[in-house]
Design a protein around this motif. Structure first.
Motif, PDB file in Angstrom:
ATOM      1  N   GLU A 137       1.094  -1.717   0.104  1.00 35.89           N
ATOM      2  CA  GLU A 137      -0.082  -0.092   0.446  1.00 35.89           C
ATOM      3  C   GLU A 137       0.417   1.288  -0.140  1.00 35.89           C
ATOM      4  O   GLU A 137       1.001   2.385  -0.514  1.00 35.89           O
ATOM      5  CB  GLU A 137      -0.496  -0.079   1.361  1.00 35.89           C
ATOM      6  N   ALA A 138       2.004   1.203   0.525  1.00 35.13           N
ATOM      7  CA  ALA A 138       2.944   2.564   0.593  1.00 35.13           C
ATOM      8  C   ALA A 138       3.697   2.914  -0.647  1.00 35.13           C
ATOM      9  O   ALA A 138       3.757   3.647  -0.884  1.00 35.13           O
ATOM     10  CB  ALA A 138       3.712   2.705   2.149  1.00 35.13           C
ATOM     11  N   LEU A 139       4.368   1.211  -0.924  1.00 37.51           N
ATOM     12  CA  LEU A 139       5.143   1.399  -1.884  1.00 37.51           C
ATOM     13  C   LEU A 139       4.791   0.903  -3.111  1.00 37.51           C
ATOM     14  O   LEU A 139       6.046   0.784  -4.349  1.00 37.51           O
ATOM     15  CB  LEU A 139       6.804   0.789  -1.399  1.00 37.51           C
ATOM     16  N   GLY A 140       3.774   0.444  -3.105  1.00 38.59           N
ATOM     17  CA  GLY A 140       3.652  -0.664  -3.654  1.00 38.59           C
ATOM     18  C   GLY A 140       3.249  -0.088  -5.642  1.00 38.59           C
ATOM     19  O   GLY A 140       3.262  -0.931  -6.411  1.00 38.59           O
ATOM     20  N   THR A 141       3.182   1.680  -5.689  1.00 34.31           N
ATOM     21  CA  THR A 141       3.585   1.718  -7.368  1.00 34.31           C
ATOM     22  C   THR A 141       4.810   2.059  -7.996  1.00 34.31           C
ATOM     23  O   THR A 141       5.407   2.452  -8.873  1.00 34.31           O
ATOM     24  CB  THR A 141       2.989   3.634  -7.329  1.00 34.31           C
ATOM     25  N   SER A 142       5.998   1.662  -6.921  1.00 29.54           N
ATOM     26  CA  SER A 142       7.442   2.514  -7.567  1.00 29.54           C
ATOM     27  C   SER A 142       8.205   0.434  -7.485  1.00 29.54           C
ATOM     28  O   SER A 142       9.518   0.892  -7.747  1.00 29.54           O
ATOM     29  CB  SER A 142       7.923   3.063  -5.913  1.00 29.54           C
ATOM     30  N   GLY A 143       7.156  -0.201  -7.858  1.00 28.37           N
ATOM     31  CA  GLY A 143       7.976  -1.691  -8.464  1.00 28.37           C
ATOM     32  C   GLY A 143       8.479  -2.343  -7.832  1.00 28.37           C
ATOM     33  O   GLY A 143       9.964  -2.805  -8.400  1.00 28.37           O
ATOM     34  N   ILE A 144       7.886  -2.181  -6.345  1.00 26.99           N
ATOM     35  CA  ILE A 144       8.771  -3.494  -5.519  1.00 26.99           C
ATOM     36  C   ILE A 144       8.755  -4.948  -5.627  1.00 26.99           C
ATOM     37  O   ILE A 144       7.748  -4.953  -5.908  1.00 26.99           O
ATOM     38  CB  ILE A 144       9.125  -2.655  -4.116  1.00 26.99           C
ATOM     39  N   GLU A 145       9.355  -5.422  -4.718  1.00 26.57           N
ATOM     40  CA  GLU A 145       9.443  -7.023  -5.314  1.00 26.57           C
ATOM     41  C   GLU A 145       9.180  -7.786  -3.373  1.00 26.57           C
ATOM     42  O   GLU A 145      10.190  -7.431  -2.471  1.00 26.57           O
ATOM     43  CB  GLU A 145      10.164  -7.715  -6.322  1.00 26.57           C
ATOM     44  N   TRP A 146       8.435  -8.076  -2.579  1.00 31.88           N
ATOM     45  CA  TRP A 146       8.590  -8.713  -1.634  1.00 31.88           C
ATOM     46  C   TRP A 146       9.111 -10.041  -1.349  1.00 31.88           C
ATOM     47  O   TRP A 146       8.227 -10.701  -2.074  1.00 31.88           O
ATOM     48  CB  TRP A 146       7.050  -7.929  -1.304  1.00 31.88           C
ATOM     49  N   ARG A 147       9.742 -10.152  -0.571  1.00 30.51           N
ATOM     50  CA  ARG A 147       9.723 -11.517  -0.291  1.00 30.51           C
ATOM     51  C   ARG A 147       9.889 -11.915   0.923  1.00 30.51           C
ATOM     52  O   ARG A 147      10.325 -10.588   2.206  1.00 30.51           O
ATOM     53  CB  ARG A 147      11.079 -12.487  -0.775  1.00 30.51           C
ATOM     54  N   ASP A 148       9.937 -12.555   2.099  1.00 32.40           N
ATOM     55  CA  ASP A 148      10.052 -12.788   4.018  1.00 32.40           C
ATOM     56  C   ASP A 148      10.060 -14.132   3.644  1.00 32.40           C
ATOM     57  O   ASP A 148      10.142 -15.429   3.062  1.00 32.40           O
ATOM     58  CB  ASP A 148       8.428 -11.788   4.554  1.00 32.40           C
ATOM     59  N   ALA A 149      10.202 -14.301   5.322  1.00 36.54           N
ATOM     60  CA  ALA A 149      10.681 -15.560   5.557  1.00 36.54           C
ATOM     61  C   ALA A 149       9.611 -17.045   5.611  1.00 36.54           C
ATOM     62  O   ALA A 149      10.129 -18.049   6.170  1.00 36.54           O
ATOM     63  CB  ALA A 149      11.079 -15.269   6.835  1.00 36.54           C
ATOM     64  N   ARG A 150       9.019 -16.357   5.290  1.00 37.09           N
ATOM     65  CA  ARG A 150       8.223 -17.297   5.513  1.00 37.09           C
ATOM     66  C   ARG A 150       8.558 -18.651   4.215  1.00 37.09           C
ATOM     67  O   ARG A 150       7.633 -19.681   3.765  1.00 37.09           O
ATOM     68  CB  ARG A 150       5.967 -16.784   5.005  1.00 37.09           C
ATOM     69  N   GLU A 151       8.946 -17.933   2.839  1.00 37.55           N
ATOM     70  CA  GLU A 151       9.577 -18.550   2.090  1.00 37.55           C
ATOM     71  C   GLU A 151      10.682 -17.738   1.488  1.00 37.55           C
ATOM     72  O   GLU A 151      10.879 -16.705   0.559  1.00 37.55           O
ATOM     73  CB  GLU A 151       7.976 -18.942   0.922  1.00 37.55           C
ATOM     74  N   GLY A 152      11.608 -18.391   2.013  1.00 37.58           N
ATOM     75  CA  GLY A 152      12.831 -17.697   1.916  1.00 37.58           C
ATOM     76  C   GLY A 152      13.727 -17.635   0.713  1.00 37.58           C
ATOM     77  O   GLY A 152      14.437 -17.140  -0.007  1.00 37.58           O
ATOM     78  N   ALA A 153      13.167 -18.920   0.235  1.00 37.76           N
ATOM     79  CA  ALA A 153      13.666 -19.341  -1.073  1.00 37.76           C
ATOM     80  C   ALA A 153      12.642 -19.770  -2.242  1.00 37.76           C
ATOM     81  O   ALA A 153      12.828 -21.047  -2.391  1.00 37.76           O
ATOM     82  CB  ALA A 153      15.201 -20.097  -1.120  1.00 37.76           C
ATOM     83  N   PRO A 154      11.738 -19.466  -2.706  1.00 38.15           N
ATOM     84  CA  PRO A 154      10.508 -19.764  -2.933  1.00 38.15           C
ATOM     85  C   PRO A 154      11.273 -20.584  -4.713  1.00 38.15           C
ATOM     86  O   PRO A 154      10.238 -21.153  -5.410  1.00 38.15           O
ATOM     87  CB  PRO A 154       9.741 -18.531  -3.580  1.00 38.15           C
ATOM     88  N   GLY A 155      12.439 -19.983  -5.594  1.00 38.54           N
ATOM     89  CA  GLY A 155      12.793 -20.400  -7.124  1.00 38.54           C
ATOM     90  C   GLY A 155      12.715 -21.707  -6.494  1.00 38.54           C
ATOM     91  O   GLY A 155      12.652 -23.145  -7.283  1.00 38.54           O
ATOM     92  N   ILE A 156      13.909 -21.772  -5.355  1.00 38.72           N
ATOM     93  CA  ILE A 156      14.069 -23.432  -4.597  1.00 38.72           C
ATOM     94  C   ILE A 156      13.342 -24.225  -4.065  1.00 38.72           C
ATOM     95  O   ILE A 156      12.985 -25.713  -4.565  1.00 38.72           O
ATOM     96  CB  ILE A 156      15.252 -23.146  -3.653  1.00 38.72           C
ATOM     97  N   SER A 157      12.487 -23.812  -3.415  1.00 40.09           N
ATOM     98  CA  SER A 157      11.340 -24.446  -2.988  1.00 40.09           C
ATOM     99  C   SER A 157      10.221 -24.993  -4.526  1.00 40.09           C
ATOM    100  O   SER A 157      10.285 -26.344  -4.709  1.00 40.09           O
ATOM    101  CB  SER A 157      10.688 -23.851  -2.065  1.00 40.09           C
ATOM    102  N   GLU A 158       9.729 -24.239  -5.085  1.00 42.09           N
ATOM    103  CA  GLU A 158       9.006 -24.850  -6.361  1.00 42.09           C
ATOM    104  C   GLU A 158      10.023 -25.777  -7.245  1.00 42.09           C
ATOM    105  O   GLU A 158       9.626 -26.056  -7.635  1.00 42.09           O
ATOM    106  CB  GLU A 158       8.521 -23.202  -6.615  1.00 42.09           C
TER     107      GLU A 158
END
Length: 836
Positions: A230-251
């Motif tokens: 909501e605060a930064l979404g219009t600036s093209g951010i990518e969010w990741r967090d510790a719930r899935e620290g390496a999503p690419g590897i996990s997938e």
């Protein structure tokens, strides 16, 4: 049916030991163990990724930006949410030592790095001390592979861009390294402040910035993600967090694990052939016992339950042993496996993979034992006075067929549920069923050909006997070809696909691919760069294009995930360019005029547009350097990415992007012998420019493919080993018939040498037939995957093909020779007298 009587009778028969059931147990154990092992390794990696998600990520959460640093407002928001924020910059560059150069993936860090975990250095020292350097030069630490390639030692000077660094140590452990994904070069670690005078982080150059956040205890990651968007979404951010620290590897682990489990099902299918044969052979030996029970008044249900309980008990034993073996081996070998894995893993006994293996195994045992057990109802009391039981029907009655069909459907439902991929499950099941059908038809065809060819071999007794055995009523052609064929089919398909892909990647490079990609060229450097490269007599072609990166943030005003949640074009940022004239053939719509000066327009790659369901007039919103640009699609282009040259999914009109900070990307086509000199001249003249050797990048991709093929081959090897057990079982079951045959031949004057030649010939013929059919099925599967999935030209690889046929011949020959001793040593009088 009297269940108590059946249980008592089954218990008495089982007291006789496991004779006759060793092959059945072996098939169950191997098939279940392979599935349990793959599932255990997958679960262990998932547990490791979950447990160390924050460490892999480098913090509790991460905000990624493309080719820019955070603004003051963005950094203020992060500082307000987190206890500590660490800034990490990642980009490619050339490490230069005298006349030697190597591509490296540079990570520039601040004083807070790493927020979690420790950086391992050799010689051991604090990271801060290493990056402080010596004297007036800042320090750098490098991956051992890069140090070896450049022949460096601690204290040597290496240059990045226009900045010199002193090598302080080797980087042996990077706590967040596994989450970085695929890299074209080994890692170099430096301080961001040391790059200020390097010329590598100018506006428009290609780099990514990640801000790792160490959050207060108990922070709500989901809520914080929503606040960030909501605060930064219009600036093209990518969010990741510790719930899935390496999503690419996990997938990747999930998909590969699911595929290997499905490959393991082919082992269970082969084992099922062995289970069915073992049950059929056991019941044949029990014909007199069954007939006696029927004479004494036992009804069909009681007799059926007696042997069903026996098979069920042995099947349960096989399941337990298979699960213990499959789950226990990875746990026992965990130190060795962990040392070879690039990601953390926590090896233990996990309930889910063991339950999955048990369900697969139990269903397979039921499916393949019901048919032979149903033959019990055809054995009558009169069988005591006749030789053998009733010939009966070849197929069970329709109620049994319905049960088998229902169990097979349940197996497919379970496979789809466990793998999470219905399409992959159906394709795998169809492939296994198709291969088994083809192998069964081939076995029938081989038997028919053997019967037709037998009269032609009257002058050669050994060949005639071999053909008679293959085409006779007790032929082992079907179990032999089914047992070996499926494992060889999987191996053949894997070998053909792997070879085709690597051939497509490397074989066409000299004619189609450039020698180098040069990135981070500035606009004011292009004239000199072209003069340098185009004047070189060894350079045949130079292409260039403006280069920006942007993330698609909306399609027709909707979130891209609502259009497609898995398409690679929508996964992160993508390269885009601008041009006055179309760089590719326009297939639909109209490209803007060269003097166009109106609102933004987009020309989209046709194939990717079709996959996303896009058409002319659809509006795309792209975030570039924090600014959203919305434009309609006005044309579609045919972009050929297979040439490894410059190609963009999206091209915009010059007026839309020309004012944004950007760099230029160039491809240079040069003679192989001049590549090293050309790279040296360009990097000496333009230190900020990174040269990426295309062949080295292709080699890295080919190495990944080799690893995937190896993993699949190991799964197929388990299938082949199960097939070998089935083959041994078929040979053992056929032993008495071969002994009687040898006794008759000896009585008629045949020598041991001729009998041995006959046994060897039938094995060679059946092995060659199994290998040839497997090659055909594998080649067909390889063509289908190459053509429909990979979209590359398929060519059969004959060395791999001949190995498959040779393997079929060798395995059947060795098995035949191993079981030849008893027939060769048989005494005719003793054998024939016992037969009376």
């Amino acid at each position: 049916m009297n269940f108590k009587v059946a249980a008592r009778l089954a218990g008495r028969e089982l007291r006789g030991g496991l004779a006759g059931f060793r092959i059945l147990l072996g098939c169950i154990i191997l098939g279940v163990a392979a599935i349990a092992a793959v599932g255990t390794i997958r679960a262990s990696i998932e547990a490791g990724l979950s447990e160390k998600g924050a460490e892999l990520l480098g913090g509790d959460a991460e905000i990624g930006l493309t080719y820019r640093f955070a603004t003051e407002d963005e950094r203020a928001w992060m500082d307000a949410q987190a206890d500590t924020v660490s800034e990490v910059v990642d980009f490619r560059s050339m490490a230069v030592v005298r006349d030697e150069r190597a591509l490296t993936q540079v990570k520039a860090v601040d004083g807070a790095y790493p927020l979690l975990g420790d950086v391992g250095l050799d010689p051991a020292m604090p990271l801060g001390a290493a990056l402080d350097g010596e004297g007036e030069l800042p320090g750098a630490v490098m991956a051992p592979a890069l140090i070896a390639r450049l022949a460096l030692e601690p204290g040597d000077v290496v240059r990045l861009g226009t900045q010199d660094f002193v090598l302080m140590a080797a980087l042996v452990d990077e706590p967040d390294g596994a989450a970085a994904g695929f890299a074209l070069g080994p890692r170099t670690l430096v301080r961001t402040t040391a790059l200020q005078a390097s010329g590598l982080l100018q506006e428009g150059t290609l780099f990514s910035t990640d801000y790792r956040l160490n959050l207060p205890e108990g922070a709500d990651l989901a809520a914080l993600k929503s606040e960030a968007e909501e605060a930064l979404g219009t600036s093209g951010i990518e969010w990741r967090d510790a719930r899935e620290g390496a999503p690419g590897i996990s997938e990747f682990v999930n998909r590969l694990g699911a595929f290997l489990v499905l490959v393991g099902l082919s082992g269970l299918a082969v084992g099922g052939v062995g289970i069915s044969s073992a049950v059929r052979a056991y019941l044949a030996r029990k014909t007199a016992t069954i007939a006696t029970l029927r004479t004494l008044g036992a009804d069909r249900g009681t007799v059926m339950a007696t042997y069903f309980l026996q098979i069920g008990a042995l099947g349960g034993l096989g399941l337990v042993l298979g699960i213990l073996l499959g789950a226990g081996v990875p746990v026992a070998l965990s130190p060795i496996i962990e040392a070879r894995l690039p990601v953390p893993a926590q090896f233990a006994f996990y309930a889910r993979p063991m339950a999955e293996a048990a369900i697969y195994g139990a269903l397979a045992v039921l499916i393949f034992t019901i048919a032979p057990l149903s033959r019990i109802e055809e054995i009558r009391a009169a069988s005591l006075f006749r030789d053998g039981g009733s010939d009966g029907r070849r197929l069970p009655r329709w109620p049994m067929l319905a049960v088998i069909g229902a169990l097979t459907a349940l197996l497919l439902v379970a496979a789809a549920a466990f793998s999470g991929n219905l399409r992959l499950t159906l394709w795998t099941a169809g492939g296994i069923l198709g291969a088994l059908t083809l192998l069964w038809l081939a076995a029938w065809g081989v038997q028919a050909l053997a019967r037709l060819a037998r009269p032609l071999a009257r002058a050669r007794p050994a060949i005639g006997w071999a053909l008679a055995a293959i085409g006779g009523p007790r032929s082992t052609a079907a179990p032999t070809m089914l047992a070996l064929g499926l494992g060889l089919t999987v191996l053949a398909a894997v070998g053909q696909i792997d070879g085709t892909l690597r051939g497509a990647i490397t074989g066409n490079l000299p004619d189609r691919a450039p020698s180098f990609f040069f990135v981070d060229l500035q606009a004011d450097q292009m004239e000199g760069f072209r003069d340098l490269t185009e004047a070189d007599p060894d350079v045949s072609r130079v292409d260039s294009a403006p280069m920006l990166r942007g993330m698609i943030t909306a399609i027709n005003g909707r979130d891209p995930s609502e259009v497609s949640d898995s398409h690679w074009v929508l996964d992160g940022d993508r390269g885009l360019s601008y041009a006055a004239a179309s760089p590719d053939p326009v297939t639909k719509g109209t490209f803007w005029p060269e003097d166009y000066d109106g609102p933004p327009q987009i020309s989209f790659a046709e194939e990717e547009a079709m996959e996303l369901g896009l058409d002319l007039g659809d509006e795309i919103t792209v975030n570039i350097l924090g600014r959203d640009i919305t434009a309609p699609i006005t044309s579609l282009r045919e972009v050929d990415f297979s040439t490894a040259g410059i190609g963009f999914i999206m091209v915009m009109n010059p007026g839309a992007l020309m004012g944004a900070p950007h760099s230029v990307i160039a491809t240079v086509y040069a003679d192989a012998g001049a590549e090293a000199r050309l790279l040296r001249e360009v990097s000496n003249t333009y230190p900020n420019v990174t040269g990426i050797p295309v062949k080295e990048a292709i080699d890295r991709v080919a190495e990944l493919l080799k690893g995937l093929a190896a993993a699949t081959s190991w799964g197929a090897s388990a299938t082949l080993l199960t097939g070998f057990l089935v083959l041994i079982g078929a040979a053992a079951a056929d032993q008495n018939a071969r002994v009687f045959e040898a006794a008759v031949l000896k009585t008629l004057g045949a020598s041991r040498a001729r009998i041995l030649a006959s046994l060897a010939l039938r094995a060679i013929l059946l092995g060659a037939a199994a290998g040839a059919v497997a090659l055909g099925a594998g080649a067909l599967g390889g063509w289908a995957v190459s053509h429909f999935v990979m979209e590359v030209e398929y060519r059969i690889l004959w060395p791999s093909a001949l190995i498959i046929i040779g393997a079929g011949v060798l395995v059947t020959l060795l098995t035949a020779l191993a079981f030849a001793l008893r027939p060769l040593g048989a005494r005719p009088a003793q054998v024939l007298r016992a037969r009376e």
